[in-house]
Motif scaffolding. Structure first.
Motif, PDB file in Angstrom:
ATOM      1  N   PRO A 116       0.812  -1.229   0.000  1.00  0.00           N
ATOM      2  CA  PRO A 116       0.000   0.000   0.000  1.00  0.00           C
ATOM      3  C   PRO A 116       0.838   1.268   0.000  1.00  0.00           C
ATOM      4  O   PRO A 116       0.468   2.272  -0.617  1.00  0.00           O
ATOM      5  CB  PRO A 116      -0.803  -0.128   1.308  1.00  0.00           C
ATOM      6  N   ASP A 117       2.016   1.203   0.670  1.00  0.00           N
ATOM      7  CA  ASP A 117       2.894   2.379   0.738  1.00  0.00           C
ATOM      8  C   ASP A 117       3.426   2.760  -0.645  1.00  0.00           C
ATOM      9  O   ASP A 117       3.539   3.949  -0.977  1.00  0.00           O
ATOM     10  CB  ASP A 117       4.042   2.130   1.715  1.00  0.00           C
ATOM     11  N   LYS A 118       3.730   1.751  -1.463  1.00  0.00           N
ATOM     12  CA  LYS A 118       4.248   2.012  -2.817  1.00  0.00           C
ATOM     13  C   LYS A 118       3.175   2.670  -3.691  1.00  0.00           C
ATOM     14  O   LYS A 118       3.463   3.573  -4.480  1.00  0.00           O
ATOM     15  CB  LYS A 118       4.694   0.700  -3.483  1.00  0.00           C
ATOM     16  N   ILE A 119       1.950   2.191  -3.544  1.00  0.00           N
ATOM     17  CA  ILE A 119       0.845   2.754  -4.338  1.00  0.00           C
ATOM     18  C   ILE A 119       0.575   4.192  -3.921  1.00  0.00           C
ATOM     19  O   ILE A 119       0.433   5.091  -4.765  1.00  0.00           O
ATOM     20  CB  ILE A 119      -0.428   1.898  -4.161  1.00  0.00           C
ATOM     21  N   LEU A 120       0.539   4.425  -2.617  1.00  0.00           N
ATOM     22  CA  LEU A 120       0.253   5.767  -2.113  1.00  0.00           C
ATOM     23  C   LEU A 120       1.364   6.761  -2.440  1.00  0.00           C
ATOM     24  O   LEU A 120       1.105   7.952  -2.607  1.00  0.00           O
ATOM     25  CB  LEU A 120       0.024   5.722  -0.594  1.00  0.00           C
ATOM     26  N   SER A 121       2.585   6.248  -2.551  1.00  0.00           N
ATOM     27  CA  SER A 121       3.724   7.129  -2.856  1.00  0.00           C
ATOM     28  C   SER A 121       3.635   7.707  -4.272  1.00  0.00           C
ATOM     29  O   SER A 121       4.319   8.673  -4.598  1.00  0.00           O
ATOM     30  CB  SER A 121       5.047   6.377  -2.679  1.00  0.00           C
ATOM     31  N   ILE A 122       2.782   7.107  -5.133  1.00  0.00           N
ATOM     32  CA  ILE A 122       2.553   7.656  -6.474  1.00  0.00           C
ATOM     33  C   ILE A 122       1.831   9.004  -6.361  1.00  0.00           C
ATOM     34  O   ILE A 122       2.044   9.908  -7.163  1.00  0.00           O
ATOM     35  CB  ILE A 122       1.708   6.677  -7.331  1.00  0.00           C
ATOM     36  N   TYR A 123       1.002   9.129  -5.342  1.00  0.00           N
ATOM     37  CA  TYR A 123       0.167  10.318  -5.158  1.00  0.00           C
ATOM     38  C   TYR A 123       0.774  11.358  -4.220  1.00  0.00           C
ATOM     39  O   TYR A 123       0.450  12.542  -4.323  1.00  0.00           O
ATOM     40  CB  TYR A 123      -1.204   9.904  -4.609  1.00  0.00           C
ATOM     41  N   THR A 124       1.597  10.909  -3.261  1.00  0.00           N
ATOM     42  CA  THR A 124       2.124  11.846  -2.264  1.00  0.00           C
ATOM     43  C   THR A 124       3.497  11.402  -1.760  1.00  0.00           C
ATOM     44  O   THR A 124       3.813  10.209  -1.774  1.00  0.00           O
ATOM     45  CB  THR A 124       1.165  11.971  -1.065  1.00  0.00           C
ATOM     46  N   ASN A 125       4.273  12.394  -1.313  1.00  0.00           N
ATOM     47  CA  ASN A 125       5.576  12.113  -0.703  1.00  0.00           C
ATOM     48  C   ASN A 125       5.540  12.278   0.813  1.00  0.00           C
ATOM     49  O   ASN A 125       6.557  12.078   1.488  1.00  0.00           O
ATOM     50  CB  ASN A 125       6.644  13.058  -1.285  1.00  0.00           C
ATOM     51  N   ASP A 126       4.388  12.637   1.339  1.00  0.00           N
ATOM     52  CA  ASP A 126       4.243  12.875   2.780  1.00  0.00           C
ATOM     53  C   ASP A 126       4.255  11.544   3.535  1.00  0.00           C
ATOM     54  O   ASP A 126       3.321  10.739   3.383  1.00  0.00           O
ATOM     55  CB  ASP A 126       2.931  13.614   3.047  1.00  0.00           C
TER      56      ASP A 126
END
Length: 247
Positions: A116-126
């Motif tokens: 999930p962290d890899k997918i979310l990192s596409i949208y945000t760097n926070d």
């Protein structure tokens, strides 16, 4: 006299239309409200929680767009076969819907659960948003398989003219989700406040309950889409090709 007849026919037509369309609108509204209820209720937890759930909802929207392409294609054929009273092909098209949407939900679900962290990192760097969103996205990932099968049966049921059952179960699910959100996000008596994780758990539970209720009603009432396992997986390549051209 002819005007009276026409007005009566119109009245019957519009009454039938409202009885069919209104539950359809309510059900689709409820489906879309699911994610927004979570977003609204975690709004009190701060900007990080709102951003995390908001991004997860964008990923969920991509999933919905893909599977609804499948359901829309299948529903056209089911409505046609229902008019022809071709029960066997209705069940075969239901099988195609379940199989195709299952694999899409499996792909999205595994990605949401494992990385999930890899997918979310596409949208945000926070990092705070990624950490918070990962908890919620994992729980949503577990619900996708139940959701894909639920939608397959729900769309099939609507395609044979029964829009009331999906509407009622949809309303029950959203009310359950809202109640569980309140309890699990903010805590209630001995139940601890779980924050964003509580929103994810509430969504997972309400979707499983909705799935169980829909399947139970379909098979207890013995609707034409109450197919056995062999009937669901009895479709041929020719039927799949016809479906793909439309979907």
């Amino acid at each position: 006299m002819s005007l009276i007849k026409i007005s009566k026919k119109n009245k019957i037509y519009f009454n039938t239309l409202i009885k069919f369309i209104l539950p359809l609108i309510i059900h689709d509204l409820v489906v879309n409200l699911f994610s927004y209820v979570d977003l609204l209720m975690v709004g009190q937890l701060g900007d990080t929680a709102v951003a995390a759930v908001g991004i997860c909802n964008q990923i969920y929207t991509i999933f919905i767009l893909l599977v609804f392409g499948i359901y829309s294609g299948v529903s056209i054929f089911i409505a046609q076969y229902n008019g022809e009273e071709n029960i066997l092909n209705i069940k075969k098209m239901l099988g195609i819907s379940i199989v195709f949407s299952f694999f899409i939900s499996l792909l999205f679900g595994l990605l949401a659960i494992i990385i999930p962290d890899k997918i979310l990192s596409i949208y945000t760097n926070d990092p705070a948003v990624i950490e918070t969103g990962s908890v919620y996205l994992r729980l949503i990932g577990f619900s996708l398989i139940f959701l894909s099968i639920y939608f397959s049966y729900s769309m099939a049921l609507k395609s044979i003219g029964n829009t009331r059952i999906p509407m009622i179960i949809g309303v029950i699910s959203i009310l359950l989700n809202t109640g569980l959100n309140f309890i699990l996000i903010f805590g209630f008596y001995s139940i601890p406040a779980l924050g964003v994780a509580g929103a994810g758990i509430a969504t997972l539970i309400s979707r499983i309950v909705g799935f169980i209720l829909l399947i139970a009603v379909i098979y207890i009432k013995k609707y034409v889409i109450a197919a056995h396992i062999k009937e669901i997986f009895s479709f041929q390549i020719k039927l799949v090709k016809q479906f793909l051209k439309v979907a």
